[in-house]
Design a protein around this motif. Sequence first.
Motif, PDB file in Angstrom:
ATOM      1  N   ALA A 265      41.253  -3.396 147.131  1.00 35.24           N
ATOM      2  CA  ALA A 265      42.146  -2.817 148.132  1.00 35.24           C
ATOM      3  C   ALA A 265      42.179  -1.292 148.081  1.00 35.24           C
ATOM      4  N   LEU A 266      42.207  -0.727 146.883  1.00 31.42           N
ATOM      5  CA  LEU A 266      42.345   0.724 146.742  1.00 31.42           C
ATOM      6  C   LEU A 266      41.001   1.430 146.666  1.00 31.42           C
ATOM      7  N   LYS A 267      39.934   0.711 147.033  1.00 34.64           N
ATOM      8  CA  LYS A 267      38.572   1.253 146.952  1.00 34.64           C
ATOM      9  C   LYS A 267      38.307   1.886 145.587  1.00 34.64           C
ATOM     10  N   PRO A 268      38.358   1.080 144.545  1.00 38.07           N
ATOM     11  CA  PRO A 268      38.189   1.614 143.189  1.00 38.07           C
ATOM     12  C   PRO A 268      36.750   2.078 142.947  1.00 38.07           C
ATOM     13  N   LYS A 269      36.582   2.884 141.898  1.00 34.41           N
ATOM     14  CA  LYS A 269      35.231   3.318 141.542  1.00 34.41           C
ATOM     15  C   LYS A 269      34.614   2.376 140.519  1.00 34.41           C
ATOM     16  N   LEU A 270      35.496   1.633 139.821  1.00 24.43           N
ATOM     17  CA  LEU A 270      35.009   0.713 138.793  1.00 24.43           C
ATOM     18  C   LEU A 270      35.834  -0.571 138.847  1.00 24.43           C
ATOM     19  N   VAL A 271      35.145  -1.712 138.874  1.00 26.49           N
ATOM     20  CA  VAL A 271      35.851  -2.988 138.799  1.00 26.49           C
ATOM     21  C   VAL A 271      35.353  -3.732 137.567  1.00 26.49           C
ATOM     22  N   ILE A 272      36.296  -4.153 136.728  1.00 27.59           N
ATOM     23  CA  ILE A 272      35.937  -4.954 135.556  1.00 27.59           C
ATOM     24  C   ILE A 272      36.062  -6.418 135.958  1.00 27.59           C
ATOM     25  N   CYS A 273      34.948  -7.129 135.946  1.00 31.14           N
ATOM     26  CA  CYS A 273      34.959  -8.537 136.340  1.00 31.14           C
ATOM     27  C   CYS A 273      34.912  -9.367 135.067  1.00 31.14           C
ATOM     28  N   ASP A 274      36.012 -10.015 134.734  1.00 37.58           N
ATOM     29  CA  ASP A 274      36.084 -10.770 133.488  1.00 37.58           C
ATOM     30  C   ASP A 274      35.868 -12.253 133.768  1.00 37.58           C
ATOM     31  N   GLU A 275      34.666 -12.747 133.538  1.00 40.84           N
ATOM     32  CA  GLU A 275      34.288 -14.142 133.802  1.00 40.84           C
ATOM     33  C   GLU A 275      34.714 -14.574 135.214  1.00 40.84           C
ATOM     34  N   PRO A 276      34.332 -13.827 136.239  1.00 41.70           N
ATOM     35  CA  PRO A 276      34.864 -14.122 137.571  1.00 41.70           C
ATOM     36  C   PRO A 276      34.403 -15.446 138.169  1.00 41.70           C
ATOM     37  N   VAL A 277      33.294 -16.015 137.697  1.00 41.13           N
ATOM     38  CA  VAL A 277      32.817 -17.248 138.328  1.00 41.13           C
ATOM     39  C   VAL A 277      32.761 -18.436 137.376  1.00 41.13           C
ATOM     40  N   SER A 278      33.206 -18.255 136.132  1.00 45.12           N
ATOM     41  CA  SER A 278      32.990 -19.368 135.192  1.00 45.12           C
ATOM     42  C   SER A 278      33.895 -20.566 135.454  1.00 45.12           C
ATOM     43  N   ALA A 279      34.988 -20.381 136.198  1.00 42.84           N
ATOM     44  CA  ALA A 279      35.845 -21.534 136.474  1.00 42.84           C
ATOM     45  C   ALA A 279      35.458 -22.216 137.783  1.00 42.84           C
ATOM     46  N   LEU A 280      34.392 -21.736 138.424  1.00 44.73           N
ATOM     47  CA  LEU A 280      34.070 -22.247 139.759  1.00 44.73           C
ATOM     48  C   LEU A 280      32.904 -23.228 139.745  1.00 44.73           C
ATOM     49  N   ASP A 281      32.879 -24.106 140.749  1.00 43.39           N
ATOM     50  CA  ASP A 281      31.774 -25.036 140.906  1.00 43.39           C
ATOM     51  C   ASP A 281      30.495 -24.291 141.277  1.00 43.39           C
ATOM     52  N   VAL A 282      29.367 -24.942 140.980  1.00 41.88           N
ATOM     53  CA  VAL A 282      28.063 -24.312 141.191  1.00 41.88           C
ATOM     54  C   VAL A 282      27.906 -23.763 142.616  1.00 41.88           C
ATOM     55  N   SER A 283      28.256 -24.571 143.617  1.00 44.98           N
ATOM     56  CA  SER A 283      28.004 -24.125 144.991  1.00 44.98           C
ATOM     57  C   SER A 283      28.948 -22.992 145.388  1.00 44.98           C
ATOM     58  N   ILE A 284      30.098 -22.905 144.740  1.00 45.16           N
ATOM     59  CA  ILE A 284      31.062 -21.857 145.055  1.00 45.16           C
ATOM     60  C   ILE A 284      30.717 -20.588 144.268  1.00 45.16           C
ATOM     61  N   GLN A 285      30.193 -20.787 143.060  1.00 38.77           N
ATOM     62  CA  GLN A 285      29.790 -19.676 142.212  1.00 38.77           C
ATOM     63  C   GLN A 285      28.833 -18.736 142.928  1.00 38.77           C
ATOM     64  N   SER A 286      27.814 -19.311 143.595  1.00 40.24           N
ATOM     65  CA  SER A 286      26.835 -18.450 144.254  1.00 40.24           C
ATOM     66  C   SER A 286      27.466 -17.701 145.427  1.00 40.24           C
ATOM     67  N   GLN A 287      28.434 -18.329 146.096  1.00 41.29           N
ATOM     68  CA  GLN A 287      29.118 -17.635 147.195  1.00 41.29           C
ATOM     69  C   GLN A 287      29.853 -16.404 146.679  1.00 41.29           C
ATOM     70  N   VAL A 288      30.557 -16.562 145.565  1.00 45.92           N
ATOM     71  CA  VAL A 288      31.348 -15.453 145.026  1.00 45.92           C
ATOM     72  C   VAL A 288      30.436 -14.353 144.464  1.00 45.92           C
ATOM     73  N   LEU A 289      29.343 -14.756 143.806  1.00 47.01           N
ATOM     74  CA  LEU A 289      28.398 -13.751 143.302  1.00 47.01           C
ATOM     75  C   LEU A 289      27.825 -12.934 144.455  1.00 47.01           C
TER      76      LEU A 289
END
Lengths: 330, 338
Positions: free
Chosen positions: B171-195
């Motif tokens: 939202a605030l157009k950050p310069k750095l985003v720390i992604c902490d395991e952002p897709v590990s709780a997601l199903d395979v087909s959803i994981q690729s969408q989020v990546l």
Amino acid sequence: MAPILEVKDLRVRFDTEAGPVRVVRGVDFELEKGKTLGIVGESGSGKSVTSLAIMRLLPRPSGVIEGGSVSLDGTDLTKLAPSEMRRFRGNRVSMVFQEPMTALNPVQTIRRQLGESYVLHHPSMTPGDIETASINLLEEVGIPAPEKRLDEYPHQLSGGMRQRVMIAIALACRPDILIADEPTTALDVTIQAQILSLIKRLQKEHGMAVIFITHDLGVIAEVCDEVIVMYAGRVVERRPVNDLFKKPRHPYTKGLLESIPRLDTEPKTMLPTIEGMVPDFSSLPEGCSFQNRCPHCVEDCKAAMPELDRLDEIGFSRCIRTEELHEEIR
Amino acid sequence: MSGNLLEVKAVRMHFPIHGGVLFRRIATVYAVDGVSFNVKPGETVGVVGESGCGKSTLGKTILRLYDPTGGEVLFEGKDLAKMGRRELREVRKDIQIIFQDPYESLNQTHTVGRIIQEPFVIHGVGTKEWRREEAKKLLKRVGLPESAFDRFPHEFSGGQRQRIGIARSIALKPKLVICDEPVSALDVSIQSQVLNLLLDLQREMGMAYIFIAHDLAVVKHVSDRIAVMYLGKIVEFAAAEDLYKAPRHPYTQALISAIPVPDPTRDLSTKQVLEGDVPSPRNPPSGCSFRTRCRFATERCAKEEPTLADAPNASKGHLVACHYADRLDEALKERAKT
């Protein structure tokens, strides 16, 4: 060879407050002695419920086997009285669960939990016999200093060791069939490698048949002989492992295989995706369950649920356009 | 300025364990133990490792959700670890985080619209009307319908919730985003969408990512450079492609080898299976922390801790912490020949 396990048109329903939900809608497969069948699918595909139904471990009273049969060496497990089923469970068919911490009893020693199956299925064994057998089992699954471990509690073991204990318990009575439900999902990748090779070694030594349930296609490729792919409570494709990975026939299988990031793909490129998400059981469309997400969907797909058609001697796919799409890809 | 957006210098995060009658410090968890690396604007640095290696703690320490017990975290040249509250709040506009569990990281009692507007409210950005409009644009950008605005997080699936989390973090157009395991709780087909969404947003907005995950295949897919962590330390740091094609640390090699590959024709006889478990970070081994599971370990490894240094005969910027990195290089060549 006659299959050791034959599942025919298995159907499972959960009675919820919002009404009945049919989560397994007709699953068929056979399993031969010494072979590994993989069941792959995403959350809500019905893969775990299928295995719980085989074990007759569905939550009561909400989970009901509505129809079909599960025959083990000619005995239909779905028709057995609970007391009769108890003679099979843990004895002829065993199960290993995903989370060894919740599946093991935290307030009982490893000794007690391992001994339980002997007490139940081999009442003639003396405490001394049971101790020897337990130590041998722990040794067999690769637990160092088994005599010492016997009197420890699950929390004193690491995740990998707990899963080894679970496997030891499952193997205590030398079952014909081992059902492993996401046995390595909670483990780190180096520990996963240990557990996978352990299961494969034990299977070879005992000639067990294994049903391996996982969402990880990499694991499937490594351990299975045959694979069934489940989507929304049904089998959509059933193939020998090499065929499935080389030429997936169902659009869902194909989409799944393409969407996994692999070590050898170009970094920072867009992955092919399956649009949308797994539909809710309460709002499944008429016709093919995968229609909303399928890039090849035509009008006919919406008319009726496609049959699980035979592709060749050993392969099946549930898609009316299988042949046509296969030609196209060629 | 060195052209780096973020410089992490010898950061330590040691957690004390108190116990006993007097509740004295009886032990220390060396969660992050002397980690250094930098992040350039617009790039993705992946951090990979198994549970307990300190990767998530590292992410939280960078954001100063934990106060580091040592070292410096320089963001655009200023040390985050020494900043006062007001200054820190200002800089947090530029550094955001996406958490693993989209079920727990969203307030269940707030509407999605309110959740996404929260960063604007906290940092006093825009008028009420502007915030609403902007939040709706963000929803659209992350692939959610505008109707999501007035609904609650529990009405959404895991993948959609992760999209809400992403909308909030950008939202605030950050310069750095720390992604902490952002897709590990997601199903395979959803994981690729989020990546894909994360890659797409980076291309469009040019922010840098620190992408933390246990799955090396996922990390490699999104990262320019990758740090491999083991027991609180970086053991290898290299460009994504180099790390995969020519890993120099025995741990990285074993990690790559252990990943199940969706190819049933793969020859499994060459697969390396590491023995034993990761030692406890409460009581790490002396010298090299990997030596207890390493097939090349010698006495030297127990006595002397290897430093993270340029790998022999490797591309520039390929760092490894192993006394015998050269030997592993030969072992690899040997393998390539056969």
